[in-house]
Design a protein around this motif. Sequence first.
Motif, short mmCIF file in Angstrom:
data_model
loop_
_atom_site.label_atom_id
_atom_site.label_comp_id
_atom_site.label_asym_id
_atom_site.label_seq_id
_atom_site.Cartn_x
_atom_site.Cartn_y
_atom_site.Cartn_z
N SER A 33 0.82 -1.20 0.00
CA SER A 33 0.00 0.00 0.00
C SER A 33 0.86 1.26 0.00
O SER A 33 0.36 2.35 -0.21
CB SER A 33 -0.92 -0.01 1.21
OG SER A 33 -0.14 -0.09 2.40
N LYS A 34 2.16 1.09 0.23
CA LYS A 34 3.06 2.24 0.26
C LYS A 34 3.87 2.33 -1.04
O LYS A 34 4.22 1.31 -1.62
CB LYS A 34 4.04 2.11 1.43
CG LYS A 34 3.37 2.05 2.77
CD LYS A 34 4.38 2.05 3.89
CE LYS A 34 5.01 0.70 4.03
NZ LYS A 34 5.93 0.60 5.17
N GLU A 35 4.15 3.54 -1.45
CA GLU A 35 4.97 3.75 -2.65
C GLU A 35 6.45 3.61 -2.31
O GLU A 35 7.24 3.15 -3.12
CB GLU A 35 4.71 5.14 -3.23
CG GLU A 35 5.49 5.41 -4.48
CD GLU A 35 5.19 6.79 -5.06
OE1 GLU A 35 5.87 7.16 -6.03
OE2 GLU A 35 4.30 7.48 -4.55
N TRP A 36 6.83 3.99 -1.10
CA TRP A 36 8.22 3.95 -0.65
C TRP A 36 8.36 2.91 0.45
O TRP A 36 7.55 2.83 1.35
CB TRP A 36 8.65 5.31 -0.12
CG TRP A 36 8.71 6.35 -1.20
CD1 TRP A 36 7.71 7.18 -1.60
CD2 TRP A 36 9.83 6.65 -2.02
NE1 TRP A 36 8.13 7.98 -2.62
CE2 TRP A 36 9.44 7.68 -2.89
CE3 TRP A 36 11.13 6.15 -2.11
CZ2 TRP A 36 10.30 8.22 -3.84
CZ3 TRP A 36 11.99 6.70 -3.04
CH2 TRP A 36 11.57 7.72 -3.90
N LEU A 37 9.44 2.12 0.38
CA LEU A 37 9.69 1.08 1.36
C LEU A 37 11.00 1.36 2.07
O LEU A 37 11.95 1.87 1.47
CB LEU A 37 9.78 -0.29 0.69
CG LEU A 37 8.57 -0.74 -0.11
CD1 LEU A 37 8.88 -2.04 -0.83
CD2 LEU A 37 7.37 -0.90 0.78
N LYS A 38 11.06 1.01 3.35
CA LYS A 38 12.31 1.13 4.10
C LYS A 38 13.22 -0.04 3.75
O LYS A 38 12.78 -1.04 3.19
CB LYS A 38 12.03 1.12 5.60
CG LYS A 38 11.36 2.38 6.09
CD LYS A 38 11.21 2.34 7.59
CE LYS A 38 10.58 3.62 8.11
NZ LYS A 38 10.44 3.59 9.57
N GLY A 39 14.48 0.09 4.12
CA GLY A 39 15.48 -0.94 3.81
C GLY A 39 15.10 -2.31 4.33
O GLY A 39 15.28 -3.31 3.64
N THR A 40 14.57 -2.40 5.54
CA THR A 40 14.20 -3.70 6.10
C THR A 40 13.09 -4.36 5.29
O THR A 40 13.11 -5.57 5.08
CB THR A 40 13.75 -3.57 7.57
OG1 THR A 40 12.71 -2.60 7.65
CG2 THR A 40 14.91 -3.15 8.45
N GLU A 41 12.15 -3.56 4.81
CA GLU A 41 11.07 -4.10 3.99
C GLU A 41 11.60 -4.60 2.65
O GLU A 41 11.16 -5.64 2.14
CB GLU A 41 9.99 -3.03 3.77
CG GLU A 41 9.32 -2.59 5.06
CD GLU A 41 8.48 -1.34 4.89
OE1 GLU A 41 7.37 -1.32 5.44
OE2 GLU A 41 8.94 -0.39 4.22
N VAL A 42 12.54 -3.86 2.08
CA VAL A 42 13.13 -4.25 0.80
C VAL A 42 13.93 -5.53 0.96
O VAL A 42 13.88 -6.43 0.11
CB VAL A 42 14.01 -3.11 0.24
CG1 VAL A 42 14.72 -3.55 -1.03
CG2 VAL A 42 13.17 -1.88 -0.03
N ARG A 43 14.69 -5.64 2.05
CA ARG A 43 15.47 -6.85 2.29
C ARG A 43 14.56 -8.07 2.41
O ARG A 43 14.88 -9.13 1.89
CB ARG A 43 16.32 -6.69 3.55
CG ARG A 43 17.47 -5.74 3.31
CD ARG A 43 18.51 -5.67 4.41
NE ARG A 43 18.29 -6.43 5.60
CZ ARG A 43 18.14 -5.91 6.83
NH1 ARG A 43 18.16 -4.61 6.99
NH2 ARG A 43 17.99 -6.68 7.87
N LYS A 44 13.42 -7.92 3.06
CA LYS A 44 12.48 -9.04 3.17
C LYS A 44 11.87 -9.37 1.81
O LYS A 44 11.70 -10.53 1.47
CB LYS A 44 11.37 -8.70 4.17
CG LYS A 44 11.82 -8.72 5.60
CD LYS A 44 10.68 -8.37 6.53
CE LYS A 44 11.15 -8.26 7.96
NZ LYS A 44 10.07 -7.82 8.86
#
Length: 90
Positions: A33-44
């Motif tokens: 639902s978010k356009e931007w993801l934090k690093g931890t979300e991207v790693r997952k």
Amino acid sequence: MSVELITKDDLQHFRLVLLNDIKELLAAKTEPSKEWLKGTEVRKLLKVSHGTLQNLRTSGRLYYSKIGGTYYYRYKEIMKMLESGVEAYR
């Protein structure tokens, strides 16, 4: 007492409808639902380590924005990198 008979054709029709429903659920893209993801979300999402994510960032293969001390990655850019192929990980 009312009795309904279920024929093989009824079961076959049910099976086809059920399979189509399952295929639609699996094929549906699950975009966050978010356009931007934090690093931890991207790693997952990418199933990579912190170091690999840093290498993608520093090599210019994955664009980011840094606000304060937090890196943010655009979801569309991540998908674009994945669609471009395995070269993104090398």
